[in-house]
Design a protein around this motif. Structure first.
Motif, PDB file in Angstrom:
ATOM      1  N   THR A   1       0.632   7.747  -5.251  1.00  0.00           N
ATOM      2  CA  THR A   1       1.443   8.708  -4.497  1.00  0.00           C
ATOM      3  C   THR A   1       0.599   9.813  -3.861  1.00  0.00           C
ATOM      4  OG1 THR A   1       1.847  10.051  -6.468  1.00  0.00           O
ATOM      5  CG2 THR A   1       3.458   8.313  -5.972  1.00  0.00           C
TER       6      THR A   1
ATOM      7  N   VAL B   1       1.444   1.210  -3.984  1.00  0.00           N
ATOM      8  CA  VAL B   1       1.993   2.250  -3.110  1.00  0.00           C
ATOM      9  C   VAL B   1       3.512   2.084  -3.042  1.00  0.00           C
ATOM     10  CG1 VAL B   1       2.114   3.105  -0.737  1.00  0.00           C
ATOM     11  CG2 VAL B   1      -0.113   2.564  -1.748  1.00  0.00           C
ATOM     12  N   ARG B   2       3.958   0.869  -2.785  1.00  0.00           N
ATOM     13  CA  ARG B   2       5.406   0.613  -2.678  1.00  0.00           C
ATOM     14  C   ARG B   2       6.141   0.927  -3.979  1.00  0.00           C
ATOM     15  NH1 ARG B   2       3.600  -4.401  -0.336  1.00  0.00           N
ATOM     16  NH2 ARG B   2       3.512  -4.148   1.913  1.00  0.00           N
ATOM     17  N   ASP B   3       5.484   0.691  -5.122  1.00  0.00           N
ATOM     18  CA  ASP B   3       6.104   0.916  -6.429  1.00  0.00           C
ATOM     19  C   ASP B   3       5.968   2.359  -6.921  1.00  0.00           C
ATOM     20  OD1 ASP B   3       6.794  -1.761  -6.430  1.00  0.00           O
ATOM     21  OD2 ASP B   3       5.231  -2.360  -7.874  1.00  0.00           O
ATOM     22  N   GLY B   4       5.349   3.231  -6.127  1.00  0.00           N
ATOM     23  CA  GLY B   4       5.213   4.635  -6.508  1.00  0.00           C
ATOM     24  C   GLY B   4       4.135   4.903  -7.533  1.00  0.00           C
TER      25      GLY B   4
ATOM     26  N   LEU C   1      -3.252   7.964   0.859  1.00  0.00           N
ATOM     27  CA  LEU C   1      -2.463   7.195   1.819  1.00  0.00           C
ATOM     28  C   LEU C   1      -2.861   7.516   3.257  1.00  0.00           C
ATOM     29  CD1 LEU C   1       0.957   7.346  -0.005  1.00  0.00           C
ATOM     30  CD2 LEU C   1      -0.758   5.541  -0.043  1.00  0.00           C
TER      31      LEU C   1
ATOM     32  N   SER D   1      -4.040  -6.273  -1.756  1.00  0.00           N
ATOM     33  CA  SER D   1      -2.631  -6.636  -1.955  1.00  0.00           C
ATOM     34  C   SER D   1      -2.020  -5.847  -3.110  1.00  0.00           C
ATOM     35  CB  SER D   1      -2.485  -8.138  -2.203  1.00  0.00           C
ATOM     36  OG  SER D   1      -3.215  -8.518  -3.357  1.00  0.00           O
TER      37      SER D   1
ATOM     38  N   LYS E   1      -1.389  -2.177  -2.027  1.00  0.00           N
ATOM     39  CA  LYS E   1      -0.142  -2.035  -1.261  1.00  0.00           C
ATOM     40  C   LYS E   1       1.084  -2.084  -2.176  1.00  0.00           C
ATOM     41  CE  LYS E   1      -1.938  -4.056   2.998  1.00  0.00           C
ATOM     42  NZ  LYS E   1      -1.829  -5.219   3.912  1.00  0.00           N
ATOM     43  N   THR E   2       1.064  -2.970  -3.152  1.00  0.00           N
ATOM     44  CA  THR E   2       2.178  -3.064  -4.106  1.00  0.00           C
ATOM     45  C   THR E   2       2.313  -1.775  -4.904  1.00  0.00           C
ATOM     46  OG1 THR E   2       1.962  -5.456  -4.262  1.00  0.00           O
ATOM     47  CG2 THR E   2       3.085  -4.341  -6.092  1.00  0.00           C
TER      48      THR E   2
END
Length: 184
Positions: free
Chosen positions: A167, A161-164, A172, A155, A158-159
């Motif tokens: 990268t 990745v979403r928050d950059g 990925l 979890s 994933k956070t």
């Protein structure tokens, strides 16, 4: 090669414009199917191994300063042998995992092969899922002296990745192969 097995672009000439222990940069003169000429700048590097060290619905990740982007970033352990040497993919994966994290994997499953930057390099990478992890001492290369490591629950991965914060395209892409494997 195109679908018929023919090269769409033909190399006419090549020259090395830069070389160091990690890469060769060359410039190729090429000819296209219509006879027009052009150039391609190509970075030649050996294929690398990327390892997903999975445990308890999470991953052991590494973080280090990446000079080309000027910041620290998290990724799955990955790398090649020094001096552009080559090795069998699983052997390289086991070596990189132990070197960067200290872990030895009881099980190493190859998930697939991907190209990392096919517009400028032929370099690719084999992705392995490492499970049955046994801790040990990391033996990082001198260039990896600033590397950090920690376990992240899926979890949080994933956070990040979403928050950059993660990268790395190879990380990925490897995660995508993992999700395909888990869906089978």
């Amino acid at each position: 090669m195109n679908n018929a097995g023919e090269h769409a672009v033909r190399q006419v000439a090549t020259r090395v414009v830069y070389e160091n222990p990690w890469m060769v940069v060359r410039e190729d003169d090429v000819e296209r199917p219509d006879g027009s000429r052009g150039i391609f700048g190509v970075v030649d590097k050996p294929d690398f191994a990327l390892i997903i060290p999975a445990e308890d619905d999470g991953f052991h990740m590494v973080e280090e300063y990446r000079y080309p982007i000027g910041r620290r970033t998290w990724s799955f352990p990955q790398g090649t042998l020094p001096g552009q040497a080559r090795a069998e993919p699983e052997e390289l994966a086991r070596r990189e995992l132990a070197e960067e994290t200290g872990f030895r994997a009881e099980n190493m499953l190859r998930l697939g092969f991907l190209h990392s930057s096919h517009g400028s390099s032929g370099q690719g990478f084999n992705v392995f899922l490492a499970t049955g992890l046994k801790p040990g001492e990391a033996a990082r290369e001198h260039e990896e002296q600033d590397m950090r490591q920690r376990w992240l629950p899926r979890s949080e991965f994933k956070t990040m990745v979403r928050d950059g914060l993660i990268t790395d395209d190879s990380t990925l892409a490897a995660y995508t192969l993992l999700t395909f494997h888990e869906a089978e």
